[in-house]
Write a protein that holds these residues in place. Sequence first.
Motif, PDB file in Angstrom:
ATOM      1  N   ARG A 175       0.838  -1.206   0.000  1.00  0.00           N
ATOM      2  CA  ARG A 175       0.000   0.000   0.000  1.00  0.00           C
ATOM      3  C   ARG A 175       0.868   1.249   0.000  1.00  0.00           C
ATOM      4  O   ARG A 175       0.611   2.206  -0.738  1.00  0.00           O
ATOM      5  CB  ARG A 175      -0.926  -0.017   1.216  1.00  0.00           C
ATOM      6  CG  ARG A 175      -1.903   1.157   1.210  1.00  0.00           C
ATOM      7  CD  ARG A 175      -2.684   1.230   2.472  1.00  0.00           C
ATOM      8  NE  ARG A 175      -1.713   1.646   3.510  1.00  0.00           N
ATOM      9  CZ  ARG A 175      -2.021   1.933   4.742  1.00  0.00           C
ATOM     10  NH1 ARG A 175      -3.248   1.788   5.160  1.00  0.00           N
ATOM     11  NH2 ARG A 175      -1.111   2.314   5.593  1.00  0.00           N
ATOM     12  N   ARG A 177       3.970   5.751  -5.479  1.00  0.00           N
ATOM     13  CA  ARG A 177       3.868   5.881  -6.944  1.00  0.00           C
ATOM     14  C   ARG A 177       2.815   6.920  -7.303  1.00  0.00           C
ATOM     15  O   ARG A 177       3.018   7.749  -8.193  1.00  0.00           O
ATOM     16  CB  ARG A 177       3.542   4.532  -7.580  1.00  0.00           C
ATOM     17  CG  ARG A 177       4.740   3.629  -7.744  1.00  0.00           C
ATOM     18  CD  ARG A 177       4.459   2.470  -8.680  1.00  0.00           C
ATOM     19  NE  ARG A 177       3.293   1.699  -8.254  1.00  0.00           N
ATOM     20  CZ  ARG A 177       3.333   0.576  -7.540  1.00  0.00           C
ATOM     21  NH1 ARG A 177       4.509   0.089  -7.161  1.00  0.00           N
ATOM     22  NH2 ARG A 177       2.228  -0.066  -7.220  1.00  0.00           N
ATOM     23  N   ARG A 178       1.685   6.837  -6.641  1.00  0.00           N
ATOM     24  CA  ARG A 178       0.584   7.794  -6.907  1.00  0.00           C
ATOM     25  C   ARG A 178       1.043   9.219  -6.590  1.00  0.00           C
ATOM     26  O   ARG A 178       0.796  10.148  -7.360  1.00  0.00           O
ATOM     27  CB  ARG A 178      -0.633   7.413  -6.070  1.00  0.00           C
ATOM     28  CG  ARG A 178      -1.781   8.368  -6.148  1.00  0.00           C
ATOM     29  CD  ARG A 178      -2.836   7.879  -7.128  1.00  0.00           C
ATOM     30  NE  ARG A 178      -4.035   8.692  -6.978  1.00  0.00           N
ATOM     31  CZ  ARG A 178      -4.423   9.563  -7.876  1.00  0.00           C
ATOM     32  NH1 ARG A 178      -3.736   9.696  -8.990  1.00  0.00           N
ATOM     33  NH2 ARG A 178      -5.505  10.270  -7.699  1.00  0.00           N
ATOM     34  N   ARG A 215       3.920   1.541  -1.178  1.00  0.00           N
ATOM     35  CA  ARG A 215       4.540   1.685  -2.509  1.00  0.00           C
ATOM     36  C   ARG A 215       3.555   2.283  -3.510  1.00  0.00           C
ATOM     37  O   ARG A 215       3.910   3.138  -4.310  1.00  0.00           O
ATOM     38  CB  ARG A 215       5.075   0.342  -2.996  1.00  0.00           C
ATOM     39  CG  ARG A 215       6.401  -0.055  -2.375  1.00  0.00           C
ATOM     40  CD  ARG A 215       7.025  -1.237  -3.109  1.00  0.00           C
ATOM     41  NE  ARG A 215       6.166  -2.403  -3.120  1.00  0.00           N
ATOM     42  CZ  ARG A 215       6.126  -3.344  -2.171  1.00  0.00           C
ATOM     43  NH1 ARG A 215       6.907  -3.238  -1.116  1.00  0.00           N
ATOM     44  NH2 ARG A 215       5.325  -4.382  -2.270  1.00  0.00           N
ATOM     45  N   ARG A 216       2.287   1.771  -3.467  1.00  0.00           N
ATOM     46  CA  ARG A 216       1.255   2.315  -4.366  1.00  0.00           C
ATOM     47  C   ARG A 216       1.041   3.805  -4.089  1.00  0.00           C
ATOM     48  O   ARG A 216       0.925   4.604  -5.015  1.00  0.00           O
ATOM     49  CB  ARG A 216      -0.065   1.563  -4.200  1.00  0.00           C
ATOM     50  CG  ARG A 216      -0.127   0.247  -4.935  1.00  0.00           C
ATOM     51  CD  ARG A 216      -1.542  -0.314  -4.996  1.00  0.00           C
ATOM     52  NE  ARG A 216      -2.212  -0.353  -3.703  1.00  0.00           N
ATOM     53  CZ  ARG A 216      -2.170  -1.375  -2.837  1.00  0.00           C
ATOM     54  NH1 ARG A 216      -1.445  -2.447  -3.129  1.00  0.00           N
ATOM     55  NH2 ARG A 216      -2.831  -1.327  -1.700  1.00  0.00           N
ATOM     56  N   ARG A 217       0.989   4.157  -2.819  1.00  0.00           N
ATOM     57  CA  ARG A 217       0.783   5.559  -2.457  1.00  0.00           C
ATOM     58  C   ARG A 217       1.974   6.418  -2.913  1.00  0.00           C
ATOM     59  O   ARG A 217       1.782   7.543  -3.378  1.00  0.00           O
ATOM     60  CB  ARG A 217       0.572   5.684  -0.950  1.00  0.00           C
ATOM     61  CG  ARG A 217      -0.748   5.102  -0.512  1.00  0.00           C
ATOM     62  CD  ARG A 217      -0.906   5.161   0.982  1.00  0.00           C
ATOM     63  NE  ARG A 217      -1.896   6.186   1.292  1.00  0.00           N
ATOM     64  CZ  ARG A 217      -2.162   6.607   2.501  1.00  0.00           C
ATOM     65  NH1 ARG A 217      -1.487   6.129   3.535  1.00  0.00           N
ATOM     66  NH2 ARG A 217      -3.080   7.518   2.688  1.00  0.00           N
TER      67      ARG A 217
END
Length: 157
Positions: A30, A36-37, A32-34
């Motif tokens: 989560r 990237r976003r 990492r996704r945040r």
Amino acid sequence: MSTSTTVLIAIAVVAAILLIVAAVVAIAARNRRRQRRAEEIRERARLATARVEQREALAHETAAKARAAQAEAEVKAAEAARLQEHAIRHQSEAATSREQVQEQWKQAESLDPKARSKGEETGDGRAPDRGAAWGEEQGKAAEAANYRDTDSYRTTP
């Protein structure tokens, strides 16, 4: 303790460790996704910032051109006012000169006995026409100006 209890405890510990590992992996994914976003949003913000800076530069340039045009218009308005004042002064001087010339004509007519007799011959009591003499002088002056402009001076393209 029995072996089955030990096995159950071991299984529970392993399950708890797996749950903790799964939770940590999920949290890391989560994050990492945040990240990237957030990086995507930052990139879009950089591009938008560049466009905004270009617009601001264009706005500053346009404002500078407007100020220059305004200054030029003010200079031209001042020049027009100055020329208008000159024109008014020249008109006033011309009117004064015209009055002086009229007085000279009147004085010449009052002194010349022939001028009085011509006025009497017409029967209307008016003085002879001075407009023809004035027009003739103006025509000669215009011809001289045209000659000077066309023959004596070079014209610039």
